[in-house]
Design an enzyme around this catalytic site. Structure first.
Site: not given
Length: 414
Positions: A159, A226, A280, A304
């Site tokens: 972002y 991640k 995940d 988000d």
């Protein structure tokens, strides 16, 4: 400060900052921007409810003086600019504000005002509390198990807006540097984006999350990342989080590893557990074992996705509140879109903005008024008095308009 279109209310006193803390007068001036689409409908309703909650909690001893600011379509009509400097100056000057939803074009057009606000004002923490209210329709069998507060980093990650369209001179120049100098291997003519993740940005976000957990007697802070794939960006976020906890909060925190190895899985009194989860896997665990998570700190894109997904577990983003908070300046917001097809119809669910206002009241230290809003909402929805979006999911519901829902909330407070 002299403004062109903004009119400061005659009464009230501006919020200040003294000795490194927010100073909130008994009658503060708070900024608000209606927003686009359904924004005016839900803002009108919520202003009435917040005022009623303050009056219920404190009588005549406290009062908010509301000051309208202009962003989005209303600002474009006044200034010829949807993101005018005057609004930014006022947000800084008033310190605490709230806004309705603002339209963001997809795939082109003006820059997102929401993102621009966060970066211009350095509102580095997007804070999203997610919990279930009895009676609200949910796809989960036990939605009451969900009670988390998500801290999403606002200024870095993808972002940051460092991206170049495929075929552009900038993309070609960056491609040549990456391929020739750094020996990177990817398809020619790609669109390219850069994902900055800094130690400074990561640590201040995680620091705010840990402080929140301590102040609100939460049990844990989970670092979501991640890092198994993006080892030097998201992996660094994880590592910096553990480092910060060890160096700045050694007496108040312990790692999940130490919890298991040294304390047989039972945290000592007064300590919070710092743990981490791959992004995940986190989505799965928030469905299967939501009680294991309390405060979550994560990067921008993960946050988000995760905040909206978790909100869906308890009724959707239509009732999910949010605040963009820096060191002191805070802008609370409806977390959903502007829904232009419903604009002016007095039918939208005001829940997201309503609870964002409750967050604002808590930020002021007015916890009694915030609880008044939440209790009234629970009582009204418990009677199955709801707007159209919930009515179509609930058997025996009484469907009401936005303004009528506000009337019902205020009646409960009386």
């Amino acid at each position: 400060m002299v403004y062109q279109h903004i009119r400061l209310p005659a009464g009230g006193e501006k919020i200040g900052i003294r000795d490194g803390k927010l100073h909130v007068p008994r009658e503060p001036v708070i900024g608000y921007a209606e927003g686009d689409g359904i924004g005016p409908d839900i803002m009108r309703a919520c202003l009435r409810v917040w005022d009623a909650a303050v009056a219920k909690a404190y009588g005549r001893s406290r009062r908010i003086h509301w000051c309208e600011l202009f962003l989005g379509e209303k600002a474009a009509a006044l200034y010829g600019n949807a993101f005018p400097d005057e609004a930014v100056d006022a947000l800084k000057d008033l310190v605490v504000s709230i806004k309705g939803p603002l339209t963001t074009p997809v795939g082109g057009g003006m820059r997102s005002i929401n993102v621009a606000l966060r970066q211009t004002l350095d509102l580095y923490a997007c804070v999203r509390p997610v919990r279930h209210f009895p009676g609200v329709p949910s796809p989960l069998l036990r939605p009451e198990a969900v009670d988390v507060v998500i801290f999403r980093e606002n200024t870095e990650d993808v972002y940051a807006g460092i991206e170049y369209s495929a075929g552009s001179p900038e993309a070609f120049q960056l491609e040549q540097f990456l391929k020739q100098t750094l020996k990177a291997d990817f398809r020619e003519g790609s669109a390219l984006g850069v994902k900055p993740v800094s130690e400074f940005g990561s640590k201040r976000l995680i620091r705010k999350a840990i402080r929140y957990a301590l102040e609100h007697r939460r049990r844990s802070v989970t670092l979501v990342h991640k890092g198994n794939i993006m080892k030097f960006t998201e992996g660094a976020f994880r590592n910096w989080g553990y480092e910060l906890a060890r160096t700045e909060f050694p007496e108040q925190t312990l790692s999940e590893e130490d919890l298991i190895n040294l304390h047989a899985g039972k945290p000592p009194e007064g300590k919070i557990v710092i743990k981490d989860r791959i992004a995940d896997i986190m989505f799965q665990q928030m469905l299967l074992r939501p009680k294991e998570f309390d405060v979550i700190a994560t990067l921008n894109l993960n946050g988000d996705y995760l905040s909206d997904a978790v909100a869906a577990e308890v009724g959707g983003v239509g009732i999910a509140p949010g605040g963009n908070i820096g060191d002191f300046i805070a802008v609370f917001e409806a977390t959903h879109g502007s829904a232009p097809k419903y604009a002016g119809q007095d039918k939208a669910n005001p829940g997201s903005l309503l609870f964002s206002g409750a967050m604002l009241l808590e930020y002021l230290g007015w916890h009694e008024a915030a609880e008044t809003v939440k209790n009234a909402y629970g009582a009204v929805v418990g009677r199955k008095i709801v707007t159209y979006d919930f009515a179509r999911q609930m058997e025996g519901a009484k469907e009401v308009r936005t303004s009528e829902f506000a009337d019902a909330l205020i009646a409960v407070m009386a």
